[in-house]
Design a protein around this motif. Structure first.
Motif, short mmCIF file in Angstrom:
data_model
loop_
_atom_site.label_atom_id
_atom_site.label_comp_id
_atom_site.label_asym_id
_atom_site.label_seq_id
_atom_site.Cartn_x
_atom_site.Cartn_y
_atom_site.Cartn_z
N PHE A 64 4.42 -15.17 -15.77
CA PHE A 64 3.15 -15.61 -15.17
C PHE A 64 2.43 -14.53 -14.37
O PHE A 64 1.25 -14.65 -14.10
CB PHE A 64 3.39 -16.82 -14.26
CG PHE A 64 3.45 -18.10 -15.04
CD1 PHE A 64 2.29 -18.87 -15.20
CD2 PHE A 64 4.61 -18.52 -15.64
CE1 PHE A 64 2.32 -20.03 -15.94
CE2 PHE A 64 4.65 -19.68 -16.38
CZ PHE A 64 3.51 -20.45 -16.53
N TYR A 65 3.15 -13.53 -13.95
CA TYR A 65 2.51 -12.51 -13.11
C TYR A 65 2.49 -11.17 -13.84
O TYR A 65 3.46 -10.83 -14.53
CB TYR A 65 3.24 -12.42 -11.76
CG TYR A 65 3.00 -13.67 -10.95
CD1 TYR A 65 1.89 -13.78 -10.12
CD2 TYR A 65 3.84 -14.77 -11.07
CE1 TYR A 65 1.65 -14.95 -9.41
CE2 TYR A 65 3.60 -15.94 -10.36
CZ TYR A 65 2.50 -16.03 -9.53
OH TYR A 65 2.24 -17.17 -8.84
N PRO A 66 1.39 -10.45 -13.70
CA PRO A 66 1.27 -9.19 -14.44
C PRO A 66 2.12 -8.08 -13.82
O PRO A 66 2.61 -8.21 -12.70
CB PRO A 66 -0.23 -8.85 -14.31
CG PRO A 66 -0.65 -9.53 -13.04
CD PRO A 66 0.23 -10.73 -12.86
N SER B 297 5.96 -0.58 -12.43
CA SER B 297 4.80 -1.15 -11.71
C SER B 297 5.26 -1.82 -10.42
O SER B 297 4.61 -1.74 -9.38
CB SER B 297 4.08 -2.20 -12.54
OG SER B 297 3.81 -1.71 -13.80
N MET B 298 6.41 -2.51 -10.53
CA MET B 298 6.89 -3.20 -9.33
C MET B 298 7.27 -2.21 -8.24
O MET B 298 7.03 -2.45 -7.06
CB MET B 298 8.07 -4.10 -9.67
CG MET B 298 7.65 -5.37 -10.37
SD MET B 298 9.00 -6.53 -10.43
CE MET B 298 8.24 -7.97 -9.74
N ALA B 299 7.87 -1.12 -8.66
CA ALA B 299 8.27 -0.12 -7.67
C ALA B 299 7.03 0.56 -7.08
O ALA B 299 6.97 0.82 -5.88
CB ALA B 299 9.17 0.91 -8.34
N ASP B 300 6.00 0.81 -7.92
CA ASP B 300 4.77 1.44 -7.41
C ASP B 300 4.04 0.53 -6.43
O ASP B 300 3.31 1.00 -5.57
CB ASP B 300 3.83 1.80 -8.58
CG ASP B 300 4.39 2.96 -9.38
OD1 ASP B 300 5.36 3.59 -8.91
OD2 ASP B 300 3.90 3.21 -10.49
N ASN B 301 4.18 -0.79 -6.63
CA ASN B 301 3.52 -1.75 -5.73
C ASN B 301 4.57 -2.53 -4.96
O ASN B 301 4.54 -3.76 -4.91
CB ASN B 301 2.66 -2.73 -6.55
CG ASN B 301 1.61 -1.98 -7.33
OD1 ASN B 301 0.70 -1.42 -6.76
ND2 ASN B 301 1.78 -1.93 -8.63
N ILE B 302 5.49 -1.80 -4.38
CA ILE B 302 6.69 -2.42 -3.84
C ILE B 302 6.37 -3.44 -2.75
O ILE B 302 6.97 -4.52 -2.70
CB ILE B 302 7.71 -1.34 -3.36
CG1 ILE B 302 9.07 -1.98 -3.05
CG2 ILE B 302 7.23 -0.58 -2.16
CD1 ILE B 302 9.94 -2.13 -4.23
N ALA C 144 6.67 -8.89 -1.02
CA ALA C 144 6.05 -10.00 -0.29
C ALA C 144 5.92 -11.21 -1.20
O ALA C 144 6.17 -12.35 -0.77
CB ALA C 144 4.68 -9.57 0.24
N ARG C 145 5.55 -10.97 -2.46
CA ARG C 145 5.39 -12.11 -3.36
C ARG C 145 6.73 -12.84 -3.54
O ARG C 145 6.80 -14.06 -3.46
CB ARG C 145 4.83 -11.68 -4.71
CG ARG C 145 4.76 -12.86 -5.66
CD ARG C 145 4.00 -12.60 -6.93
NE ARG C 145 2.59 -12.47 -6.70
CZ ARG C 145 1.81 -11.58 -7.33
NH1 ARG C 145 2.32 -10.75 -8.19
NH2 ARG C 145 0.53 -11.54 -7.07
N ARG D 66 15.38 -2.85 -3.80
CA ARG D 66 14.52 -1.71 -3.48
C ARG D 66 15.36 -0.44 -3.25
O ARG D 66 15.05 0.63 -3.75
CB ARG D 66 13.69 -2.03 -2.24
CG ARG D 66 12.74 -0.94 -1.92
CD ARG D 66 11.94 -1.21 -0.69
NE ARG D 66 10.93 -0.16 -0.60
CZ ARG D 66 10.06 -0.06 0.37
NH1 ARG D 66 10.03 -0.94 1.32
NH2 ARG D 66 9.20 0.92 0.38
N GLU D 67 16.42 -0.61 -2.47
CA GLU D 67 17.29 0.54 -2.19
C GLU D 67 17.90 1.06 -3.49
O GLU D 67 17.96 2.25 -3.73
CB GLU D 67 18.40 0.13 -1.22
CG GLU D 67 19.29 1.28 -0.80
CD GLU D 67 20.34 0.85 0.23
OE1 GLU D 67 20.25 1.26 1.39
OE2 GLU D 67 21.26 0.08 -0.14
N MET D 68 18.31 0.10 -4.34
CA MET D 68 18.99 0.48 -5.57
C MET D 68 18.08 1.25 -6.52
O MET D 68 18.46 2.29 -7.04
CB MET D 68 19.52 -0.77 -6.24
CG MET D 68 20.28 -0.49 -7.49
SD MET D 68 20.17 -1.87 -8.61
CE MET D 68 18.43 -1.96 -8.88
#
Ligand code: CMC
Length: 436
Positions: free
Chosen positions: A148-150, A156-161, A166-167, A400-402
């Motif tokens: 459901f989410y782009p 991408s997730m790491a770039d917009n961590i 938060a999401r 995130r750490e991993m």
């Protein structure tokens, strides 16, 4: 911070001496670094349940099971429950330090902006069978977020961590409350931007079109406290699951879904629900000592739920906090729970019993939490969901750490103990006409 000390341990195998470096953690814990062991000796190590294995180094949480110490990013849990809100602790775990005023504001804004569930996902709840456990609904729903989410690929997730974290932290709270509302056949209540994290959750759980919910500040305070003490616990089963799944470069939502499944088990987060079931059974029977005997009997699978811990060999510091707060909270709400008396009796009996003393079995975090949730009006099948909500920042912080650590794919070895090489003794071609 990990340091490679000058020390080595020497292992003598087949006449050959192998030097294994000793790694030292910030608090002085020492570990043998065996990464070169197989290359040098052909040997692997065998450690079922990883009871003696440090699977990674981490800067997030420190647990000392012998002395009952728990710290997030160096700060003792006892201090955090006195001075911080859950959202501050979430920020601390994920970002490495407590937020200043502007970071706090922008983190809260981000949590608010991410609190709404994609409207199409609401229909999923309608098709879950009546009576499905909310933990299973929750893990299904968060996995579905991937669709459901782009931009859910790991890069991408790491770039917009910040946004991804938060999401995850915010939306799971909405999903949990929706799952509950659906289970009781009431319309869902949407999150509100004017409420704090915990107040918002309680409102989504208990507000109704016919009876507005009056937010009880004491319940909000207590929920903050419970969420803080559950927020992380280093390499527990669900967090390790998040790290194992995440090591295959799986996105954050799918790894959290796996973590939630791990947490649902009665030996892990599911214990808080199992404790209540056990206390009720003991209350109905009336004979506490009978259950103590059953827990000690090796031929009986019964265990005292909410007792014992893989790491704590003394009183779990989280249980210490909950035990203290439980009485005060119940009396502030003018709520009397006979199960609290049963719990106290079980604890007192176990703590003076040789079996429990010898094995260092004390109440763990799950022993008293259920009684508090019950007083708040949280139904029992939501107890483990409460644990999952609280653990979200921990899972996110570890993910995130991993991904930042250039982690290798987790792929343990095994010692094969099956049949030695043998041929096929059945000629399957004989039955080829059968449809199988
Ligand atoms: N009741 C009775 N005996 C127990 C219990 C218990 N709750 N816990 C451990 N033991 C005994 C066990 O039978 C064993 O005895 P022996 O040495 O004679 O074989 C000894 O204590 C060591 O137990 P273990 O199973 O080897 O220890 P472990 O580290 O593998 O297990 C545990 C840890 C949490 C799974 C276990 O203590 C347990 O099953 N507790 C009940 C479930 C529970 O409360 N789980 C919540 C854990 S805390 C929240 C979380 O982090 O998820």
């Amino acid at each position: 911070m990990k340091t490679q000390s000058q020390d080595f341990a020497e292992l003598k195998v087949d006449g050959k001496v192998i030097r294994l470096p000793i790694v030292v953690g910030t608090e002085g814990e020492r570990a043998l670094d065996i990464t070169g062991l197989r290359r040098q000796s052909g040997l692997v190590t065998l450690d079922p349940g990883f009871a003696n294995t440090a699977s990674c180094t981490s800067q997030i949480t420190y647990v000392d099971g012998e002395h009952g110490i728990l710290r997030y990013r160096g700060i003792p849990i006892e201090e955090l429950v006195k001075k911080a809100m859950f959202v501050d602790v979430a920020y601390l775990l994920v970002h490495g330090q407590l937020p200043n005023a502007s970071e706090r504001r922008s983190f809260s804004e981000q949590l608010n902006l991410s609190s709404l569930l994609h409207e199409d996902m609401r229909h999923f709840f309608d098709h879950m069978p009546q009576g499905a456990h909310p933990m299973h609904i929750l893990s299904t729903m968060i996995n579905a977020m991937t669709a459901f989410y782009p931009n859910v690929d790991i890069k991408s997730m790491a770039d917009n961590i910040d946004e991804s974290c938060a999401r995850a932290i915010s939306i799971v709270r909405t999903m949990a409350a929706f799952a509950y509302k659906k289970s009781i056949g009431e319309p869902v209540v949407y999150p509100r931007h004017d409420l704090s994290y915990c107040a918002n959750f309680l409102n989504m759980m208990f507000d109704s079109p016919v009876k507005p919910y009056r937010i009880e500040p004491e319940a909000v305070r207590m929920l903050n406290l419970l969420f803080i003490i559950h927020a992380d616990h280093e390499q527990n089963c669900s967090t390790s699951t998040v790290r194992v799944v995440g090591s295959a470069q799986v996105n954050l939502y799918a790894t959290i879904s796996a973590g939630i499944s791990a947490l649902s088990g009665p030996l892990h987060g599911g214990a808080n629900q199992a404790v209540m079931e056990m206390l009720r059974t003991i209350q109905a029977d009336g004979d506490v000592m009978k259950f103590i005997r059953m827990a000690k009997d090796k031929d009986n699978p019964f265990r005292l739920m909410g007792f014992g811990h893989r790491v704590y060999k003394t009183y779990d510091p989280r249980a210490e906090i909950v035990r203290r707060e439980c009485d005060a909270f119940l009396s502030k709400l003018h709520y009397r729970d006979p199960l609290l008396d049963v719990a106290r009796e079980v604890e007192a009996a176990a703590l003076k019993d040789e079996y429990f003393i010898e094995r260092h079995l004390y109440p763990n975090v799950d022993f008293y939490t259920g009684i508090i949730y019950r007083a708040m009006g949280i139904p029992e099948n939501m107890f483990t969901v409460m644990f999952a909500l609280a653990r979200l920042p921990g899972w996110v912080a570890h993910w995130r750490e991993m991904i930042g650590d250039d982690t290798k794919l987790v792929r343990p070895r095994q010692i094969y103990t099956g049949c030695p090489l043998c041929g096929m003794d059945t000629d399957l071609s004989v039955n080829r006409t059968l449809v199988i």
